[in-house]
Design a protein around this motif. Structure first.
Motif, PDB file in Angstrom:
ATOM      1  N   TYR A 173       0.838  -1.204   0.000  1.00  0.00           N
ATOM      2  CA  TYR A 173       0.000   0.000   0.000  1.00  0.00           C
ATOM      3  C   TYR A 173       0.875   1.257   0.000  1.00  0.00           C
ATOM      4  O   TYR A 173       0.564   2.249  -0.616  1.00  0.00           O
ATOM      5  CB  TYR A 173      -0.873   0.087   1.269  1.00  0.00           C
ATOM      6  CG  TYR A 173      -1.830  -1.068   1.449  1.00  0.00           C
ATOM      7  CD1 TYR A 173      -2.633  -1.495   0.395  1.00  0.00           C
ATOM      8  CD2 TYR A 173      -1.946  -1.715   2.681  1.00  0.00           C
ATOM      9  CE1 TYR A 173      -3.513  -2.550   0.570  1.00  0.00           C
ATOM     10  CE2 TYR A 173      -2.820  -2.767   2.857  1.00  0.00           C
ATOM     11  CZ  TYR A 173      -3.609  -3.185   1.800  1.00  0.00           C
ATOM     12  OH  TYR A 173      -4.483  -4.212   1.970  1.00  0.00           O
ATOM     13  N   ASN A 174       1.978   1.177   0.739  1.00  0.00           N
ATOM     14  CA  ASN A 174       2.797   2.349   1.021  1.00  0.00           C
ATOM     15  C   ASN A 174       3.258   3.068  -0.255  1.00  0.00           C
ATOM     16  O   ASN A 174       3.883   2.478  -1.128  1.00  0.00           O
ATOM     17  CB  ASN A 174       3.998   1.840   1.833  1.00  0.00           C
ATOM     18  CG  ASN A 174       4.921   2.948   2.238  1.00  0.00           C
ATOM     19  OD1 ASN A 174       5.504   3.610   1.389  1.00  0.00           O
ATOM     20  ND2 ASN A 174       5.082   3.133   3.540  1.00  0.00           N
ATOM     21  N   LYS A 175       2.942   4.381  -0.319  1.00  0.00           N
ATOM     22  CA  LYS A 175       3.246   5.147  -1.542  1.00  0.00           C
ATOM     23  C   LYS A 175       4.749   5.228  -1.804  1.00  0.00           C
ATOM     24  O   LYS A 175       5.199   5.176  -2.941  1.00  0.00           O
ATOM     25  CB  LYS A 175       2.652   6.561  -1.429  1.00  0.00           C
ATOM     26  CG  LYS A 175       1.133   6.562  -1.579  1.00  0.00           C
ATOM     27  CD  LYS A 175       0.650   7.903  -2.135  1.00  0.00           C
ATOM     28  CE  LYS A 175      -0.806   7.842  -2.595  1.00  0.00           C
ATOM     29  NZ  LYS A 175      -1.751   7.509  -1.515  1.00  0.00           N
ATOM     30  N   GLN A 176       5.531   5.362  -0.715  1.00  0.00           N
ATOM     31  CA  GLN A 176       6.983   5.476  -0.893  1.00  0.00           C
ATOM     32  C   GLN A 176       7.550   4.176  -1.486  1.00  0.00           C
ATOM     33  O   GLN A 176       8.386   4.199  -2.383  1.00  0.00           O
ATOM     34  CB  GLN A 176       7.658   5.805   0.449  1.00  0.00           C
ATOM     35  CG  GLN A 176       9.165   6.082   0.335  1.00  0.00           C
ATOM     36  CD  GLN A 176       9.505   7.173  -0.687  1.00  0.00           C
ATOM     37  OE1 GLN A 176       8.919   8.247  -0.689  1.00  0.00           O
ATOM     38  NE2 GLN A 176      10.438   6.888  -1.588  1.00  0.00           N
ATOM     39  N   LYS A 177       7.065   3.045  -0.975  1.00  0.00           N
ATOM     40  CA  LYS A 177       7.543   1.762  -1.518  1.00  0.00           C
ATOM     41  C   LYS A 177       7.183   1.640  -2.986  1.00  0.00           C
ATOM     42  O   LYS A 177       7.975   1.180  -3.813  1.00  0.00           O
ATOM     43  CB  LYS A 177       6.908   0.589  -0.761  1.00  0.00           C
ATOM     44  CG  LYS A 177       7.509   0.334   0.597  1.00  0.00           C
ATOM     45  CD  LYS A 177       6.859  -0.873   1.244  1.00  0.00           C
ATOM     46  CE  LYS A 177       7.273  -0.993   2.700  1.00  0.00           C
ATOM     47  NZ  LYS A 177       6.452  -1.917   3.451  1.00  0.00           N
ATOM     48  N   ARG A 178       5.951   2.054  -3.298  1.00  0.00           N
ATOM     49  CA  ARG A 178       5.503   1.945  -4.690  1.00  0.00           C
ATOM     50  C   ARG A 178       6.367   2.820  -5.596  1.00  0.00           C
ATOM     51  O   ARG A 178       6.714   2.435  -6.708  1.00  0.00           O
ATOM     52  CB  ARG A 178       4.027   2.320  -4.798  1.00  0.00           C
ATOM     53  CG  ARG A 178       3.140   1.211  -4.210  1.00  0.00           C
ATOM     54  CD  ARG A 178       1.790   1.681  -3.769  1.00  0.00           C
ATOM     55  NE  ARG A 178       0.966   2.188  -4.845  1.00  0.00           N
ATOM     56  CZ  ARG A 178      -0.310   2.559  -4.703  1.00  0.00           C
ATOM     57  NH1 ARG A 178      -0.880   2.461  -3.513  1.00  0.00           N
ATOM     58  NH2 ARG A 178      -0.992   3.020  -5.715  1.00  0.00           N
ATOM     59  N   THR A 222      10.790  -2.651   4.913  1.00  0.00           N
ATOM     60  CA  THR A 222      10.077  -3.495   5.888  1.00  0.00           C
ATOM     61  C   THR A 222       8.787  -4.037   5.279  1.00  0.00           C
ATOM     62  O   THR A 222       7.992  -3.278   4.715  1.00  0.00           O
ATOM     63  CB  THR A 222       9.720  -2.691   7.149  1.00  0.00           C
ATOM     64  OG1 THR A 222       9.143  -1.460   6.717  1.00  0.00           O
ATOM     65  CG2 THR A 222      10.943  -2.411   7.981  1.00  0.00           C
ATOM     66  N   TRP A 223       8.615  -5.334   5.366  1.00  0.00           N
ATOM     67  CA  TRP A 223       7.445  -6.006   4.792  1.00  0.00           C
ATOM     68  C   TRP A 223       6.865  -6.950   5.825  1.00  0.00           C
ATOM     69  O   TRP A 223       7.613  -7.539   6.605  1.00  0.00           O
ATOM     70  CB  TRP A 223       7.849  -6.843   3.574  1.00  0.00           C
ATOM     71  CG  TRP A 223       8.467  -6.049   2.481  1.00  0.00           C
ATOM     72  CD1 TRP A 223       9.802  -5.863   2.259  1.00  0.00           C
ATOM     73  CD2 TRP A 223       7.788  -5.345   1.424  1.00  0.00           C
ATOM     74  NE1 TRP A 223       9.987  -5.081   1.145  1.00  0.00           N
ATOM     75  CE2 TRP A 223       8.777  -4.745   0.615  1.00  0.00           C
ATOM     76  CE3 TRP A 223       6.436  -5.168   1.100  1.00  0.00           C
ATOM     77  CZ2 TRP A 223       8.455  -3.981  -0.513  1.00  0.00           C
ATOM     78  CZ3 TRP A 223       6.126  -4.405  -0.018  1.00  0.00           C
ATOM     79  CH2 TRP A 223       7.122  -3.817  -0.814  1.00  0.00           C
ATOM     80  N   LYS A 224       5.560  -7.141   5.754  1.00  0.00           N
ATOM     81  CA  LYS A 224       4.962  -8.183   6.595  1.00  0.00           C
ATOM     82  C   LYS A 224       5.458  -9.538   6.077  1.00  0.00           C
ATOM     83  O   LYS A 224       5.807 -10.433   6.828  1.00  0.00           O
ATOM     84  CB  LYS A 224       3.434  -8.103   6.528  1.00  0.00           C
ATOM     85  CG  LYS A 224       2.774  -9.221   7.310  1.00  0.00           C
ATOM     86  CD  LYS A 224       1.312  -8.983   7.553  1.00  0.00           C
ATOM     87  CE  LYS A 224       0.712 -10.159   8.318  1.00  0.00           C
ATOM     88  NZ  LYS A 224      -0.713  -9.979   8.526  1.00  0.00           N
ATOM     89  N   ARG A 225       5.464  -9.675   4.742  1.00  0.00           N
ATOM     90  CA  ARG A 225       5.954 -10.920   4.148  1.00  0.00           C
ATOM     91  C   ARG A 225       6.267 -10.644   2.695  1.00  0.00           C
ATOM     92  O   ARG A 225       5.449 -10.089   1.967  1.00  0.00           O
ATOM     93  CB  ARG A 225       4.852 -11.972   4.236  1.00  0.00           C
ATOM     94  CG  ARG A 225       5.222 -13.313   3.647  1.00  0.00           C
ATOM     95  CD  ARG A 225       4.387 -14.401   4.289  1.00  0.00           C
ATOM     96  NE  ARG A 225       4.801 -15.708   3.809  1.00  0.00           N
ATOM     97  CZ  ARG A 225       4.137 -16.389   2.894  1.00  0.00           C
ATOM     98  NH1 ARG A 225       3.048 -15.884   2.350  1.00  0.00           N
ATOM     99  NH2 ARG A 225       4.567 -17.571   2.504  1.00  0.00           N
TER     100      ARG A 225
END
Length: 295
Positions: A173-178, A222-225
């Motif tokens: 979801y995170n915009k920065q990651k995207r 950082t990721w949940k999975r």
């Protein structure tokens, strides 16, 4: 009474799958790729439904084998259990990035012969796995021309391997990651797509070294999975720009949003994803991603 034997076969399949998952608890070693088929099989074995399962249980077993004068090679065994297994033999295809096409055909045909001679009517996935562990590495050396990489050759191969990584994340979801995903892909000349939402799917393709650099950056976030669900490597003869472009299934890396639905509007329409992959000639990947999650 034939019903009974079908049921017994189903029960034997389930106990063998249970054994495999207790012996190989990590997804890198053993992963059922079609959870729906497994659920149907269990349902059938418990006699809750007289309906025979509609599809075979499929799973991947990864086997590491020592190769003389080299390090450890990983072989992947893609297995499917026909409904009548173990009365009939399982369908197993062994693959490795180090096997040429003809070596792979040779290896798989010898494995089949071994199973026909030794395992008829008995659960035999562990025997097959042991055979691969003991014998598969020998097939890599059968054609010295293609498999012998001197130190110089190994560097050469690095330049000319085209890779496609299929990455699975619990959600994106995170915009920065995207933004990172798109920027890094551009910087590393990778094409593919990113499907944000839950689950998150990222595909990148390009030179092997660039894909590996991309993966090492992404997994540090950082990721949940997050994991590589599937990897494709193609050795290119010349390895020039045109040959790399030729292998691409995607022109650039773009974010693909398929009509979202669900309370938060973040669950993607997987039917649309399937059609998108089908258009790109990657429909089989869908099974690897979502056979696993069961929707």
């Amino acid at each position: 009474t034939t019903e009974m034997t079908n049921q017994e076969e189903a029960e034997m399949q389930i106990s063998e799958l249970d054994l495999l998952s207790s012996m190989f608890p990590y997804e890198e070693e053993f992963a059922v790729t079609d959870q729906l088929a497994l659920a149907e099989l269990k349902h059938y074995a418990e006699n809750e439904s007289a309906e025979a399962p509609s599809s075979k249980v499929q799973f991947i077993l990864n086997v590491k084998a020592e190769v003389p004068n080299a390090s450890v090679v990983e072989f992947s065994m893609a297995c499917a259990l026909p409904f009548k297994y173990p009365t009939v033999l399982p369908e197993i295809t062994v693959r490795s990035s180090l096997l040429s096409r003809s070596q792979q055909i040779h290896l798989n045909s010898d494995l089949k012969t071994y199973l026909m001679q030794n395992c008829s009517g008995e659960p035999c996935i562990l025997s097959a796995r042991q055979w691969v562990k003991d014998c598969a590495a020998a097939y890599i050396d059968k054609e010295p021309s293609s498999a012998s990489t001197t130190a110089a050759g190994a560097v050469q191969a690095e330049v000319t391997t085209f890779t496609r990584l299929w990455i699975y994340s619990h959600h994106i979801y995170n915009k920065q990651k995207r933004k990172n995903i798109i920027d890094w892909a551009k910087e590393l000349s990778l094409s593919g797509f990113c499907m944000p939402g839950k689950p998150g799917v990222v595909c990148v393709e390009g030179l092997q070294s660039s894909c590996e650099e991309f993966w090492s950056r992404v997994r540090r976030l950082t990721w949940k999975r997050i994991l590589i669900r599937h990897r494709e490597d193609v050795s290119l003869e010349g390895g020039g720009h045109a040959e790399v472009q030729n292998q691409r299934k995607f022109s650039t890396l773009e974010e693909k949003c398929f009509d979202a639905h669900g309370a938060r509007g973040n669950h993607m329409d997987l039917g649309q994803l399937y059609h998108f992959l089908e258009e790109k000639g990657c429909a089989d990947i869908f099974q690897m991603y979502f056979g696993v999650e069961g929707h």
